[in-house]
Write an enzyme that holds these catalytic residues in place. Sequence first.
Site, PDB file in Angstrom:
ATOM      1  N   ARG A  79       0.736   9.287  -6.236  1.00 18.91           N
ATOM      2  CA  ARG A  79      -0.010   9.817  -5.079  1.00 18.91           C
ATOM      3  C   ARG A  79       0.658   9.427  -3.768  1.00 18.91           C
ATOM      4  NH1 ARG A  79      -4.070   8.487  -8.751  1.00 18.91           N
ATOM      5  NH2 ARG A  79      -4.448   6.418  -7.855  1.00 18.91           N
ATOM      6  N   GLU A  80       1.165   8.191  -3.693  1.00 16.91           N
ATOM      7  CA  GLU A  80       1.864   7.761  -2.483  1.00 16.91           C
ATOM      8  C   GLU A  80       3.150   8.569  -2.275  1.00 16.91           C
ATOM      9  OE1 GLU A  80       1.140   5.338   0.021  1.00 16.91           O
ATOM     10  OE2 GLU A  80      -0.849   5.711  -0.843  1.00 16.91           O
ATOM     11  N   LYS A 102       2.097  12.223  -1.179  1.00 18.63           N
ATOM     12  CA  LYS A 102       1.515  12.307   0.163  1.00 18.63           C
ATOM     13  C   LYS A 102       2.498  11.888   1.248  1.00 18.63           C
ATOM     14  CE  LYS A 102      -2.502  10.842   2.894  1.00 18.63           C
ATOM     15  NZ  LYS A 102      -3.767  10.047   2.895  1.00 18.63           N
ATOM     16  N   HIS A 103       3.260  10.831   0.985  1.00 14.94           N
ATOM     17  CA  HIS A 103       4.106  10.251   2.036  1.00 14.94           C
ATOM     18  C   HIS A 103       5.605  10.336   1.736  1.00 14.94           C
ATOM     19  CE1 HIS A 103       0.548   8.604   3.995  1.00 14.94           C
ATOM     20  NE2 HIS A 103       0.162   8.113   2.836  1.00 14.94           N
ATOM     21  N   HIS A 151       0.856  -1.192   0.000  1.00 15.81           N
ATOM     22  CA  HIS A 151       0.000   0.000   0.000  1.00 15.81           C
ATOM     23  C   HIS A 151       0.889   1.238   0.000  1.00 15.81           C
ATOM     24  CE1 HIS A 151      -3.642   2.323   1.880  1.00 15.81           C
ATOM     25  NE2 HIS A 151      -3.080   2.956   0.875  1.00 15.81           N
ATOM     26  N   ASN A 160      -2.103  -0.952  -8.204  1.00 12.75           N
ATOM     27  CA  ASN A 160      -3.304  -0.229  -7.802  1.00 12.75           C
ATOM     28  C   ASN A 160      -4.441  -1.235  -7.835  1.00 12.75           C
ATOM     29  OD1 ASN A 160      -5.590   1.353  -7.534  1.00 12.75           O
ATOM     30  ND2 ASN A 160      -4.848   2.987  -8.859  1.00 12.75           N
ATOM     31  N   VAL A 161      -4.756  -1.810  -6.696  1.00 12.61           N
ATOM     32  CA  VAL A 161      -5.729  -2.899  -6.623  1.00 12.61           C
ATOM     33  C   VAL A 161      -7.105  -2.442  -7.090  1.00 12.61           C
ATOM     34  CG1 VAL A 161      -6.831  -4.565  -5.082  1.00 12.61           C
ATOM     35  CG2 VAL A 161      -4.427  -3.967  -4.750  1.00 12.61           C
ATOM     36  N   PHE A 213      -1.116   5.709  -8.808  1.00 12.57           N
ATOM     37  CA  PHE A 213      -1.086   5.266  -7.410  1.00 12.57           C
ATOM     38  C   PHE A 213       0.279   5.557  -6.802  1.00 12.57           C
ATOM     39  CE2 PHE A 213      -1.186   1.325  -4.484  1.00 12.57           C
ATOM     40  CZ  PHE A 213      -1.691   2.068  -3.435  1.00 12.57           C
TER      41      PHE A 213
END
EC number: 4.6.1.19
Length: 228
Positions: A111-112, A115-116, A60, A98-99, A108
């Site tokens: 975005r990760e 954000k992180h 994730h 991206n499940v 995906f």
Amino acid sequence: MGITGMTYMFTMVLSLIVLIFSASTVGFDYFQFTQQYQPAVCNSNPTPCNDPTDKLFTVHGLWPSNRNGPDPEKCKTTTMNSQKIGNMTAQLEIIWPNVLNRSDHVGFWEREWLKHGTCGYPTIKDDMHYLKTVIKMYITQKQNVSAILSKATIQPNGNNRSLVDIENAIRSGNNNTKPKFKCQKNTRTTTELVEVTLCSNRDLTKFINCPHGPPKGSRYFCPANVKY
């Protein structure tokens, strides 16, 4: 320029240096390496997944986190240069899909990162180092939750499992450090294991015990037995 003016100028320059340094170095205590079980993600999502799932825990995200206070997010506006992903793409699509929408793997990851990953400096140097670090952790360092559980003969057959057995299996592959779990009900009586998080120190050099997971009463709390 008088002494007062020079003092003011020095103070302003020093303040600017501190501000720049603070903007590039955000405080965090540890990293969460969170993996999600694909079928449970789709079962717990209000919108059906677009594609069939694999019975695997896949990545994730890798998240700089704090034991106390909010976790840092979106520390820079530096977008991912997806043109540089190159030969990492094939590996990433397997371990970090991206499940919910398999036509948007790159989105995906972007975005990760935004954000992180942007908050992981100085441990995480840049966007490509973020992706390479995840590959290293999941494949080279064998922090693959599905493989860890399989080694302990815990297979994803859809049966109810003791959460203690799952935790003990993960501890055996994780230097006996405590993982974190996230669960969710998919029916009135069935609660599925959705995510497992492995925690590391802020340098990513050793495992640590994860801080407490979702509290009892939370929609993500894991009971004594969960479906896996």
